[in-house]
Write a protein that holds these residues in place. Structure first.
Motif, PDB file in Angstrom:
ATOM      1  N   MET A  57       0.775  -1.038  -0.154  1.00  0.00           N
ATOM      2  CA  MET A  57       0.061   0.099  -0.232  1.00  0.00           C
ATOM      3  C   MET A  57       0.946   1.311  -0.014  1.00  0.00           C
ATOM      4  O   MET A  57       0.519   2.213  -0.715  1.00  0.00           O
ATOM      5  N   ARG A  58       2.059   1.256   0.707  1.00  0.00           N
ATOM      6  CA  ARG A  58       2.860   2.419   1.005  1.00  0.00           C
ATOM      7  C   ARG A  58       3.676   2.475  -0.565  1.00  0.00           C
ATOM      8  O   ARG A  58       3.760   3.779  -0.925  1.00  0.00           O
ATOM      9  N   ARG A  59       3.920   1.487  -1.307  1.00  0.00           N
ATOM     10  CA  ARG A  59       4.607   1.471  -2.239  1.00  0.00           C
ATOM     11  C   ARG A  59       3.784   2.347  -3.547  1.00  0.00           C
ATOM     12  O   ARG A  59       3.982   3.274  -4.358  1.00  0.00           O
ATOM     13  N   GLU A  67       1.705  11.180  -0.080  1.00  0.00           N
ATOM     14  CA  GLU A  67       2.092  10.728   1.126  1.00  0.00           C
ATOM     15  C   GLU A  67       0.979  10.397   1.984  1.00  0.00           C
ATOM     16  O   GLU A  67      -0.175  10.743   1.848  1.00  0.00           O
ATOM     17  N   LEU A  68       1.163   9.135   2.821  1.00  0.00           N
ATOM     18  CA  LEU A  68       0.009   8.533   3.608  1.00  0.00           C
ATOM     19  C   LEU A  68       0.277   9.133   4.861  1.00  0.00           C
ATOM     20  O   LEU A  68       1.032   8.721   5.912  1.00  0.00           O
ATOM     21  N   ASN A  69      -0.315  10.377   5.134  1.00  0.00           N
ATOM     22  CA  ASN A  69       0.141  11.336   6.558  1.00  0.00           C
ATOM     23  C   ASN A  69      -0.391  10.857   7.703  1.00  0.00           C
ATOM     24  O   ASN A  69       0.127  10.992   8.761  1.00  0.00           O
ATOM     25  N   GLN A  70      -1.550  10.279   7.583  1.00  0.00           N
ATOM     26  CA  GLN A  70      -2.414   9.785   9.002  1.00  0.00           C
ATOM     27  C   GLN A  70      -3.237   8.730   8.685  1.00  0.00           C
ATOM     28  O   GLN A  70      -3.354   8.247   7.680  1.00  0.00           O
ATOM     29  N   SER A  71      -3.627   8.085   9.918  1.00  0.00           N
ATOM     30  CA  SER A  71      -4.569   6.789   9.883  1.00  0.00           C
ATOM     31  C   SER A  71      -5.387   7.182  10.911  1.00  0.00           C
ATOM     32  O   SER A  71      -5.268   7.738  11.970  1.00  0.00           O
ATOM     33  N   HIS A  72      -6.686   6.266  10.763  1.00  0.00           N
ATOM     34  CA  HIS A  72      -7.805   6.258  11.728  1.00  0.00           C
ATOM     35  C   HIS A  72      -7.820   4.887  12.214  1.00  0.00           C
ATOM     36  O   HIS A  72      -7.801   3.953  11.782  1.00  0.00           O
ATOM     37  N   ALA A  73      -7.588   4.826  13.686  1.00  0.00           N
ATOM     38  CA  ALA A  73      -7.485   3.610  14.473  1.00  0.00           C
ATOM     39  C   ALA A  73      -8.734   3.013  14.304  1.00  0.00           C
ATOM     40  O   ALA A  73      -9.895   3.689  13.924  1.00  0.00           O
ATOM     41  N   PRO A  74      -8.835   1.527  14.478  1.00  0.00           N
ATOM     42  CA  PRO A  74     -10.096   0.616  14.468  1.00  0.00           C
ATOM     43  C   PRO A  74     -11.079   0.983  15.623  1.00  0.00           C
ATOM     44  O   PRO A  74     -11.415   0.166  16.432  1.00  0.00           O
ATOM     45  N   PHE A  75     -11.586   2.399  15.663  1.00  0.00           N
ATOM     46  CA  PHE A  75     -12.401   2.597  16.654  1.00  0.00           C
ATOM     47  C   PHE A  75     -13.593   2.144  16.490  1.00  0.00           C
ATOM     48  O   PHE A  75     -14.649   2.516  17.225  1.00  0.00           O
ATOM     49  N   SER A  76     -14.006   1.652  15.551  1.00  0.00           N
ATOM     50  CA  SER A  76     -15.364   1.425  14.949  1.00  0.00           C
ATOM     51  C   SER A  76     -16.052   0.064  15.991  1.00  0.00           C
ATOM     52  O   SER A  76     -17.053  -0.461  15.484  1.00  0.00           O
ATOM     53  N   TYR A  77     -15.123  -0.507  16.499  1.00  0.00           N
ATOM     54  CA  TYR A  77     -15.568  -1.678  17.328  1.00  0.00           C
ATOM     55  C   TYR A  77     -16.714  -1.294  18.302  1.00  0.00           C
ATOM     56  O   TYR A  77     -16.725  -0.303  18.563  1.00  0.00           O
ATOM     57  N   ILE A  95      -0.728   0.341  15.201  1.00  0.00           N
ATOM     58  CA  ILE A  95       0.011   1.114  15.335  1.00  0.00           C
ATOM     59  C   ILE A  95       1.503   0.514  14.597  1.00  0.00           C
ATOM     60  O   ILE A  95       2.100   1.542  13.936  1.00  0.00           O
ATOM     61  N   GLY A  96       1.731  -0.581  14.513  1.00  0.00           N
ATOM     62  CA  GLY A  96       3.021  -1.113  13.527  1.00  0.00           C
ATOM     63  C   GLY A  96       2.462  -1.084  12.320  1.00  0.00           C
ATOM     64  O   GLY A  96       3.304  -0.485  11.541  1.00  0.00           O
ATOM     65  N   LEU A  97       1.316  -1.146  11.926  1.00  0.00           N
ATOM     66  CA  LEU A  97       0.983  -1.078  10.443  1.00  0.00           C
ATOM     67  C   LEU A  97       1.074   0.251  10.239  1.00  0.00           C
ATOM     68  O   LEU A  97       1.456   0.493   8.795  1.00  0.00           O
ATOM     69  N   ALA A  98       0.592   1.188  11.028  1.00  0.00           N
ATOM     70  CA  ALA A  98       0.475   2.291  10.552  1.00  0.00           C
ATOM     71  C   ALA A  98       1.972   3.017  10.369  1.00  0.00           C
ATOM     72  O   ALA A  98       2.214   4.115   9.652  1.00  0.00           O
ATOM     73  N   GLY A  99       3.026   2.604  11.136  1.00  0.00           N
ATOM     74  CA  GLY A  99       4.348   2.818  10.958  1.00  0.00           C
ATOM     75  C   GLY A  99       5.101   2.599   9.624  1.00  0.00           C
ATOM     76  O   GLY A  99       5.772   3.101   8.891  1.00  0.00           O
ATOM     77  N   ILE A 100       4.579   1.185   9.149  1.00  0.00           N
ATOM     78  CA  ILE A 100       4.905   0.939   7.660  1.00  0.00           C
ATOM     79  C   ILE A 100       4.448   1.643   6.535  1.00  0.00           C
ATOM     80  O   ILE A 100       5.228   1.918   5.626  1.00  0.00           O
ATOM     81  N   LEU A 101       3.219   2.226   7.096  1.00  0.00           N
ATOM     82  CA  LEU A 101       2.702   3.069   5.882  1.00  0.00           C
ATOM     83  C   LEU A 101       3.278   4.480   5.907  1.00  0.00           C
ATOM     84  O   LEU A 101       2.910   5.168   5.122  1.00  0.00           O
ATOM     85  N   GLY A 102       4.075   4.786   6.967  1.00  0.00           N
ATOM     86  CA  GLY A 102       4.840   6.165   7.071  1.00  0.00           C
ATOM     87  C   GLY A 102       4.058   7.271   7.712  1.00  0.00           C
ATOM     88  O   GLY A 102       4.228   8.211   7.627  1.00  0.00           O
TER      89      GLY A 102
END
Length: 107
Positions: A57-59, A67-77, A95-102
């Motif tokens: 996804m990052r590639r 740029e993948l500047n931010q992500s939304h946590a899985p708070f829909s649970y 958090i780890g996957l968000a880091g891979i995305l940059g």
């Protein structure tokens, strides 16, 4: 200032490669990534290949200059999930996957 678009609905409909191309061609500098589907077992972010999926996804974003500047946590649970023992490992994986995305920011 950079302008960001929320990519979740586009990724759900078109896949991340086409979605990122569309967002970039619409004039945005960045995209937000949604992790809401982590509540579902078939979510790619829950698979054994989740790190590869995030890297791909990052590639795809890098390929179009997005740029993948931010992500939304899985708070829909449901609230009950956040009281379960599964919450912390899921959030750590997020958090780890968000880091891979940059991602620089997690909201």
């Amino acid at each position: 200032m950079k302008i960001s678009a929320y990519s979740y609905p586009f990724v759900k409909r078109y896949g991340y490669e086409k979605a990122f191309d569309m967002i970039k061609n619409a004039g945005f500098d960045c995209a937000d990534v949604g992790f809401f589907d982590m509540s579902k077992e078939d979510c790619p972010f829950n698979s054994k290949d989740a790190e590869r999926y995030a890297a791909d996804m990052r590639r795809a974003a890098d390929d179009v200059g997005l740029e993948l500047n931010q992500s939304h946590a899985p708070f829909s649970y449901p609230v009950e999930f956040w009281e379960s023992e599964d919450m912390l490992p899921t959030f750590k994986r997020y958090i780890g996957l968000a880091g891979i995305l940059g991602n620089k920011t997690a909201v």
